[in-house]
Design a protein around this motif. Structure first.
Motif, PDB file in Angstrom:
ATOM      1  N   LYS A   1      -1.979   2.849  -4.648  1.00  0.00           N
ATOM      2  CA  LYS A   1      -2.484   1.667  -5.317  1.00  0.00           C
ATOM      3  C   LYS A   1      -3.972   1.841  -5.573  1.00  0.00           C
ATOM      4  O   LYS A   1      -4.685   2.432  -4.763  1.00  0.00           O
ATOM      5  CB  LYS A   1      -2.248   0.415  -4.461  1.00  0.00           C
ATOM      6  N   ASP A   2      -4.437   1.333  -6.702  1.00  0.00           N
ATOM      7  CA  ASP A   2      -5.845   1.456  -7.070  1.00  0.00           C
ATOM      8  C   ASP A   2      -6.628   0.307  -6.451  1.00  0.00           C
ATOM      9  O   ASP A   2      -6.317  -0.862  -6.685  1.00  0.00           O
ATOM     10  CB  ASP A   2      -5.987   1.435  -8.593  1.00  0.00           C
ATOM     11  N   ALA A   3      -7.632   0.638  -5.646  1.00  0.00           N
ATOM     12  CA  ALA A   3      -8.400  -0.390  -4.944  1.00  0.00           C
ATOM     13  C   ALA A   3      -9.438  -1.067  -5.824  1.00  0.00           C
ATOM     14  O   ALA A   3     -10.027  -2.074  -5.431  1.00  0.00           O
ATOM     15  CB  ALA A   3      -9.098   0.225  -3.722  1.00  0.00           C
ATOM     16  N   ARG A   4      -9.671  -0.520  -7.028  1.00  0.00           N
ATOM     17  CA  ARG A   4     -10.649  -1.142  -7.913  1.00  0.00           C
ATOM     18  C   ARG A   4     -10.115  -2.449  -8.496  1.00  0.00           C
ATOM     19  O   ARG A   4      -8.907  -2.652  -8.580  1.00  0.00           O
ATOM     20  CB  ARG A   4     -11.012  -0.195  -9.048  1.00  0.00           C
ATOM     21  N   THR A   5     -11.038  -3.308  -8.901  1.00  0.00           N
ATOM     22  CA  THR A   5     -10.652  -4.538  -9.579  1.00  0.00           C
ATOM     23  C   THR A   5     -10.587  -4.280 -11.081  1.00  0.00           C
ATOM     24  O   THR A   5     -11.471  -3.654 -11.658  1.00  0.00           O
ATOM     25  CB  THR A   5     -11.666  -5.660  -9.293  1.00  0.00           C
TER      26      THR A   5
END
Length: 325
Positions: free
Chosen positions: A55-59
């Motif tokens: 999963k990508d932790a960026r917003t």
């Protein structure tokens, strides 16, 4: 480890796993239990088979505009995206177009642009778990309500206990929402168009149906009156205050020269006809018929750095309120 009881859910078994340790309910079969946890700053689903779903932790920030097919509209949107990228270098910024008609016309020209639904689904498929939707709308009219409904529906699938596994989707404010927004918008509009000289006025015309948000235009006018002494006048082609009210205001402030400009972020082709068309119902012809000297400004609110700053601040306020930024 206490696993609790098994019960079938959608053809699979629901397994409750030590909630103190994992704080999640997971779905799977007895042969492949899927668990969610924070690893290395990114969400990662682990399976007993050894496969990993990262999963990508960026917003992710999604800008949503009604947009238009007129020349230059895409460039305005791309410039908005660039402004947000500069403001939030650690986030992913994209845009979507709410108008189905505009999307269809663009598709025929070979330019495929996502709807808000499609754009959000794509972000989820790419592994983003935190998303902020920022409407590039002026008033809280029907467009905002439709977008809010879309975001609310996606949020039904948020949380670690459901199939999407997203933290949630937040939605920012349009330009006009709270009292302080009106003051800020009045300052930004005045700074962008400038203070009209004596015996002159700037008339900002909303070329669209605000979808029940006409009172927002009236409130903005009150704020503009305090900032400009009434020399920046608000009107709309599809509601109140209309052209007759604007003519009364111009007479009241003894204006002789009027500059017209669209009160929209990205003017459509119809805006040109309504403001500067050859027909008797165009704003320019109506005002000239009443004895005013009229010109049409080339300025577009979507190109205003002051207006862009307000939308950027909306994302900051929204994201920080839930720890997304």
């Amino acid at each position: 480890m206490k696993t609790g009881r098994h019960c079938p859910v959608g053809g699979k078994e629901k397994i409750n796993v030590n909630r103190k340790a994992w704080k999640t309910t997971v779905y799977g079969s007895p042969g492949a239990v899927i668990r969610s946890n924070m690893i290395g700053g990114k969400y990662m689903n682990e399976t007993k088979s050894g496969h990993e779903i990262k999963k990508d932790a960026r917003t992710a920030i999604l800008l949503v505009a009604s947009s238009t097919t007129r020349d230059g509209a895409k460039k305005i949107l791309e410039n908005c995206v660039d402004a947000f990228k500069n403001a939030y270098p650690n986030s992913v910024v994209r845009y979507a177009i709410a108008s189905e008609l505009v999307r269809q016309v663009m598709a025929k020209e070979g330019n495929i642009v996502s709807s808000p639904v499609g754009a959000l689904a794509k972000l989820i498929d790419e592994g983003f778990t935190k998303m902020i939707v920022q409407p590039l709308y002026i008033t809280p009219g029907d467009g905002l309500h439709v977008l809010y409904s879309t975001v609310s529906t996606f949020n039904e699938f948020s949380g670690k206990h459901v199939s999407f596994g997203i933290d949630g989707i937040l939605i920012g404010k349009p330009l006009l929402m709270n009292t302080e927004d009106y003051w800020s918008a009045a300052d930004a509009i005045t700074a962008y168009f400038g203070m009209p000289a004596e015996n002159e006025a700037t008339v900002l015309v909303s070329p669209i149906d605000e979808g029940g948000a006409d009172p927002s235009l009236c409130q903005l006018q009150l704020m503009m009156d305090e900032k400009t002494g009434g020399r920046i006048v608000i009107g709309t082609s599809c509601g109140y205050p209309g052209a007759d009210w604007v003519l009364q205001r111009l007479k009241h402030i003894n204006a002789r020269k009027v500059t017209l400009a669209p009160l929209t972020l990205i003017p459509g082709k119809h805006t040109d006809y309504e403001l500067d068309g050859s027909g008797p119902d165009s704003w320019k012809n109506k005002l000239e018929a009443a004895g005013y000297t009229v010109s049409v400004s080339s300025k577009i609110l979507g190109e205003s750095p002051q207006i862009a700053a307000l939308f950027i601040q909306s994302v900051a306020d929204t994201g920080k309120s839930h720890g997304f930024l």
